[in-house]
Design an enzyme around this catalytic site. Structure first.
Site, PDB file in Angstrom:
ATOM      1  N   ASN A 148       7.667  -5.838  -3.246  1.00  0.00           N
ATOM      2  CA  ASN A 148       6.248  -5.646  -2.804  1.00  0.00           C
ATOM      3  C   ASN A 148       5.496  -6.900  -3.876  1.00  0.00           C
ATOM      4  O   ASN A 148       5.053  -6.357  -4.730  1.00  0.00           O
ATOM      5  CB  ASN A 148       5.863  -4.480  -2.959  1.00  0.00           C
ATOM      6  CG  ASN A 148       4.471  -4.223  -2.399  1.00  0.00           C
ATOM      7  OD1 ASN A 148       3.626  -5.057  -1.892  1.00  0.00           O
ATOM      8  ND2 ASN A 148       3.817  -3.041  -2.702  1.00  0.00           N
TER       9      ASN A 148
ATOM     10  N   LYS B 179       2.374  -7.462  -2.910  1.00  0.00           N
ATOM     11  CA  LYS B 179       0.963  -6.928  -3.141  1.00  0.00           C
ATOM     12  C   LYS B 179       0.027  -8.127  -3.009  1.00  0.00           C
ATOM     13  O   LYS B 179       0.736  -9.280  -2.273  1.00  0.00           O
ATOM     14  CB  LYS B 179       0.378  -6.266  -4.469  1.00  0.00           C
ATOM     15  CG  LYS B 179       1.387  -5.178  -4.674  1.00  0.00           C
ATOM     16  CD  LYS B 179       1.209  -4.218  -5.681  1.00  0.00           C
ATOM     17  CE  LYS B 179       2.235  -3.167  -6.028  1.00  0.00           C
ATOM     18  NZ  LYS B 179       1.906  -1.876  -6.686  1.00  0.00           N
TER      19      LYS B 179
ATOM     20  N   GLU C 296       7.553   6.659  -4.453  1.00  0.00           N
ATOM     21  CA  GLU C 296       6.990   5.819  -5.397  1.00  0.00           C
ATOM     22  C   GLU C 296       5.926   6.940  -6.215  1.00  0.00           C
ATOM     23  O   GLU C 296       4.883   7.147  -5.364  1.00  0.00           O
ATOM     24  CB  GLU C 296       6.125   4.806  -4.904  1.00  0.00           C
ATOM     25  CG  GLU C 296       6.980   3.747  -4.287  1.00  0.00           C
ATOM     26  CD  GLU C 296       6.309   2.536  -4.310  1.00  0.00           C
ATOM     27  OE1 GLU C 296       7.182   1.423  -4.662  1.00  0.00           O
ATOM     28  OE2 GLU C 296       5.370   2.153  -3.572  1.00  0.00           O
TER      29      GLU C 296
ATOM     30  N   GLY D 169       2.972   0.321 -11.421  1.00  0.00           N
ATOM     31  CA  GLY D 169       2.335  -0.867 -12.261  1.00  0.00           C
ATOM     32  C   GLY D 169       1.736  -0.207 -13.441  1.00  0.00           C
ATOM     33  O   GLY D 169       0.958  -0.778 -14.145  1.00  0.00           O
TER      34      GLY D 169
ATOM     35  N   SER E  50       7.435   0.821 -11.548  1.00  0.00           N
ATOM     36  CA  SER E  50       7.883   0.210 -12.782  1.00  0.00           C
ATOM     37  C   SER E  50       9.371  -0.145 -12.857  1.00  0.00           C
ATOM     38  O   SER E  50       9.947   0.205 -13.873  1.00  0.00           O
ATOM     39  CB  SER E  50       7.343   1.013 -13.932  1.00  0.00           C
ATOM     40  OG  SER E  50       5.704   0.881 -13.799  1.00  0.00           O
TER      41      SER E  50
HETATM   42  P1  PGA Z   1       5.628  -1.596  -9.755  1.00  0.00           P
HETATM   43  O1  PGA Z   1       4.953  -1.434  -8.025  1.00  0.00           O
HETATM   44  O2  PGA Z   1       6.872  -2.015  -9.544  1.00  0.00           O
HETATM   45  O3  PGA Z   1       4.542  -2.661 -10.119  1.00  0.00           O
HETATM   46  O4  PGA Z   1       5.181  -0.311 -10.430  1.00  0.00           O
HETATM   47  C1  PGA Z   1       5.667  -0.961  -7.085  1.00  0.00           C
HETATM   48  C2  PGA Z   1       5.026  -0.618  -5.872  1.00  0.00           C
HETATM   49  O5  PGA Z   1       3.834  -0.542  -6.023  1.00  0.00           O
HETATM   50  O6  PGA Z   1       5.659  -0.804  -4.676  1.00  0.00           O
END
Ligand code: PGA
Length: 256
Positions: free
Chosen positions: A10, A12, A171, A177, A216
């Site tokens: 992802n 984003k 999640e 994040g 994460s």
């Molecule tokens: P992250 O995001 O791996 O940066 O924690 C995961 C997500 O939001 O799909």
């Protein structure tokens, strides 16, 4: 019981042409298990460009492209939105639905999310349905109630039998994040809760539905997370923007 193992990136609102080039080129030499499906979900403007780059690169596995969102309507006056038909035109076969950032920043409700799931399934696009509790909810021991309350309206509107074509991504919001990954034990226990809820409505669907962990995930913790009985791969944010990390994560996901 074999389930599809999936690693989905992802991106984003990150990434650019240079990242598409670097990422696809560096995936050339990675050994992906035949049981694993890899998907990259860039921002809308890059969907076709990523597809083109994949088509012109000799990869030894199928690299799928997914969208990060879709509108629930078929067409019309919805400025700034994208329909499932548009994704179909680009031969996009996955879409992330109900990410916690969409729920919290864009007020997406479970009813809206269910409609997006329905629209995606109708178009033959696999929705990756995200669910997860906040830190306060976990501390207050409301995790199970929150997850079930996120799943219930979607299952009611979509129908449990159709969930065979849905991918669930658990999640925890507190792990997204933040660098604070759920321990493999906590993640497994929560995945088990989710599968149990589905099994109360259909044991068959529960045994088949892929449940990804997100929050994460990185090159160091992925192996242990993916080894858990009810974790069928991951939805990766930050670490999917770094080719070297993403390669390790993809290689770590294999059938159990
Ligand atoms: P992250 O995001 O791996 O940066 O924690 C995961 C997500 O939001 O799909």
């Amino acid at each position: 019981m074999t389930r599809q193992i999936i690693v989905a990136a992802n991106w984003k609102m990150n990434g650019d042409l240079a990242l598409i080039d670097t990422m696809v080129s560096s995936l050339k030499d990675v050994k992906i298990s035949p049981a694993t499906e890899v998907i990259i979900c860039p921002s809308f403007p890059y969907l076709a460009l990523l597809k083109n780059k994949i088509a012109e690169t000799k990869l030894n596995f199928v690299l799928n492209v997914g969208a990060q969102n879709v509108n629930e309507n078929t067409s019309g006056a919805f400025t700034g939105e994208m329909s499932t038909a548009m994704l179909q035109d680009l031969v996009i076969n996955y879409v992330i639905v109900g990410h916690s950032e969409r729920r919290s920043l864009y007020n997406e409700t479970s009813t809206l999310i269910a409609n997006k799931v329905i629209a995606s399934l109708k178009a033959g696009i696999t929705p990756i349905l995200c669910i997860g509790e906040s830190e306060e909810e976990r501390i207050a021991e409301k995790t199970q109630a929150v997850l079930y309350s996120q799943l219930k309206p979607v299952i009611e509107q979509v129908g449990i039998d159709k969930f065979i074509d849905v991918v669930i991504a658990y999640e925890p919001v507190w792990a997204i994040g933040t660098g604070k990954t759920a321990s493999s034990a906590v993640a497994q226990e929560t995945h088990q809760l989710i599968r149990h809820y589905i099994s109360q409505q259909s044991e068959y669907v529960a045994s088949k539905v892929s449940i990804l962990y997100g929050g994460s995930v990185n090159a160091v913790n992925c192996k242990e997370l993916f080894a858990q009985a009810d974790i069928d791969g991951g939805l990766i944010g930050g670490a999917s923007l770094q080719a070297e990390q993403f390669k390790i994560i993809c290689a770590a996901a294999r059938g159990k």
